[in-house]
Design an enzyme around this catalytic site. Structure first.
Site, PDB file in Angstrom:
ATOM      1  N   CYS A   1       0.445  -1.459   0.217  1.00 63.19           N
ATOM      2  CA  CYS A   1       0.310  -0.080   0.389  1.00 63.19           C
ATOM      3  C   CYS A   1       0.987   1.366  -0.197  1.00 63.19           C
ATOM      4  CB  CYS A   1      -1.063  -0.149   1.522  1.00 63.19           C
ATOM      5  SG  CYS A   1      -2.120  -1.295   1.309  1.00 63.19           S
TER       6      CYS A   1
ATOM      7  N   HIS B   1      -2.590   7.470   7.032  1.00 59.53           N
ATOM      8  CA  HIS B   1      -2.785   6.459   6.465  1.00 59.53           C
ATOM      9  C   HIS B   1      -4.227   6.107   6.900  1.00 59.53           C
ATOM     10  CE1 HIS B   1      -1.940   2.291   4.352  1.00 59.53           C
ATOM     11  NE2 HIS B   1      -2.210   2.092   5.517  1.00 59.53           N
TER      12      HIS B   1
ATOM     13  N   GLU C   1      -0.770   4.909  14.811  1.00 56.76           N
ATOM     14  CA  GLU C   1      -0.362   5.715  13.570  1.00 56.76           C
ATOM     15  C   GLU C   1      -1.197   7.174  14.413  1.00 56.76           C
ATOM     16  OE1 GLU C   1      -0.845   7.692   9.418  1.00 56.76           O
ATOM     17  OE2 GLU C   1      -2.294   6.370   9.911  1.00 56.76           O
TER      18      GLU C   1
ATOM     19  N   LYS D   1      -9.086   7.807   3.450  1.00 57.47           N
ATOM     20  CA  LYS D   1     -10.239   6.560   3.141  1.00 57.47           C
ATOM     21  C   LYS D   1     -11.758   6.478   3.425  1.00 57.47           C
ATOM     22  CE  LYS D   1      -5.453   4.192   2.705  1.00 57.47           C
ATOM     23  NZ  LYS D   1      -4.419   5.074   3.174  1.00 57.47           N
TER      24      LYS D   1
ATOM     25  N   HIS E   1     -10.180   2.259   0.017  1.00 57.61           N
ATOM     26  CA  HIS E   1      -7.769   1.619   0.160  1.00 57.61           C
ATOM     27  C   HIS E   1      -7.748   1.084  -0.564  1.00 57.61           C
ATOM     28  CE1 HIS E   1      -4.122   1.616   1.430  1.00 57.61           C
ATOM     29  NE2 HIS E   1      -4.659   0.315   2.543  1.00 57.61           N
TER      30      HIS E   1
ATOM     31  N   PHE F   1       1.726  -3.252   3.670  1.00 53.46           N
ATOM     32  CA  PHE F   1       1.840  -4.916   4.747  1.00 53.46           C
ATOM     33  C   PHE F   1       3.539  -4.638   3.715  1.00 53.46           C
ATOM     34  CE2 PHE F   1      -2.316  -7.656   4.116  1.00 53.46           C
ATOM     35  CZ  PHE F   1      -3.244  -6.140   4.606  1.00 53.46           C
TER      36      PHE F   1
END
Length: 416
Positions: A165, A305, A316, A337, A342, A403
């Site tokens: 991502c 994110h 985060e 998002k 996403h 990831f």
């Protein structure tokens, strides 16, 4: 070393809430959700039966029908968004030095529909290997960068970045570095993804990453909300034209913002989960600030994110407080998002565009779908909940994490 300045001179967007940059920005400001029932395949047996799909998009409106059949959707998306950005920046390879114009493009998965269909077809056959002659070039991630260069005649640096991502953000940071190191004058950077297919939804369901709120799909992407249960899959693409400042100035280009820093880090912790103390996120923001040569107090807005996962959002925000300390309560934070879903490898591109336009318009897009506070989240943080906010935005940061523990942070500022 005397590093060259880099500015953004073109934008292109193909998103679940708008098929052009103007439409995308308007929807962001209005707080529109792009979620809906999956229409690309029969999802009735899947745990998650909704996603943020593109709306009213026909690739043949932009690309020759015969050529379309030779491309996976993620490449079609790349060509459409990059073409908008190139038009926006008024770039013509015949009028410029095409050897100094490059393409760096990101994707996390690439041609998943192509791979899924070709392998399924083989498995259902008699064992005779009958594959489409375009199977491999349709599937491989780097093909989008190749197609963009072929279409526009750009002969500069050309490759793709793959970091889940964080892929598009990696592409943007690489482009930034190539230009400021005098390896190119212009680079089209961004990312695309088209993973709303049976194996994409099923695979993310299997690792328990997706929301399963099938009866509340419009509000399922709910970053920072106590009831969040996973992200909502999106698709699309985003493209930015990055250009050396003096080069842009000489040709009278519009400068949306200046890119002043990019940070990279790894969690070195887990395949899919973030470091629980936000260590990688903390380091990547510090790296970006150092690269930009600014203090944390200079940042006005962070497009986080913010995937709407139980662990990720907490980690985060913890990192934001560690990095920005008391200033964390003076800046705006939001997760777009909540509206787009996403976009995986394309997320960093459309979120960088949102950050650039926040500077241009002096508006912070909201985090929608928030109803229930999470006691683990500091209530003093301004998460720009449910409604856009107007404020002075001179510096914006955009975070993307992937990831494998891949982290990117990008910093833009108002052009002076």
């Amino acid at each position: 070393m005397n590093l060259r300045r880099v500015v953004v001179t073109g934008l292109g967007s193909l998103t679940p809430i708008g098929n052009t940059t103007a439409e995308y920005w308007q929807s962001l400001v209005e707080g529109k959700s792009g979620a809906g029932p999956i229409t690309k395949f029969d999802a009735s047996k899947h745990k998650t039966r909704f996603a943020c799909e593109l709306k009213n998009f026909n690739p043949e409106d932009f690309i020759d029908k015969k050529e379309c059949r030779r491309m996976d959707a993620f490449t079609q998306y790349a060509l459409v968004s990059s073409a908008e950005a190139i038009r926006d920046a008024k770039i013509d390879a015949k009028q410029l030095n095409a050897d100094r114009i490059g393409v760096i493009w990101g994707a996390g998965i690439g041609g998943l529909r192509t791979f899924h269909d070709e392998v399924a077809g083989f498995a259902q056959g008699d064992g005779t290997p009958r594959f489409n002659p375009f199977f491999i070039p349709k599937m491989i991630i780097d093909i989008s960068a190749g197609y963009i260069s072929i279409m526009h005649g750009f002969r500069g640096p050309n490759f793709s970045t793959v970091s889940a991502c964080a892929s598009a953000s990696n592409a943007i940071i690489d482009a930034f570095n190539y230009i400021r190191l005098n390896k190119a004058d212009i680079i089209i950077a961004g990312g695309s993804e088209a993973a709303i297919v049976e194996s994409g939804i099923g695979g993310f369901n299997a690792c328990k990453a997706l929301s399963e709120r099938n009866d509340e799909y419009m509000t399922a992407s709910r970053p920072f909300d106590k009831t969040r249960d996973g992200f909502v899959m999106g698709e699309g693409a985003g493209a930015l034209v990055l250009e050396e400042y003096e080069h842009a100035k000489r040709r009278g280009a519009t400068m949306y913002a200046e890119m002043i820093g990019g940070g990279l880090s790894a969690d070195a912790y887990h395949l899919t989960a973030p470091h629980p103390e936000g260590l990688g996120a903390k380091n990547v923001m510090l790296n970006a600030l150092q690269d930009a040569g600014i203090e944390p107090s200079s940042v006005d807005y962070i497009n986080v994110h913010g995937t709407s996962t139980p662990l990720g959002d907490i980690a985060e925000l913890s990192a934001v407080i560690q990095v920005f300390k008391e200033h964390a309560y003076k800046l705006n934070i939001s997760s777009t998002k909540s509206m787009t879903g996403h976009l995986l490898g394309a997320a960093g591109a459309i979120e960088a565009i949102a950050s650039v336009l926040a500077i241009k318009h002096q508006i912070i897009p909201p985090t929608i779908n928030h109803t229930t506070p999470d006691e683990q989240i500091d209530t003093r943080l301004n998460l720009t909940l449910n409604k856009a906010q107007t404020r002075t935005v001179n510096v914006a940061m955009s975070n993307t994490f992937g990831f494998g523990g891949h982290n990117c942070s990008i910093i833009f500022k108002k052009v002076e």
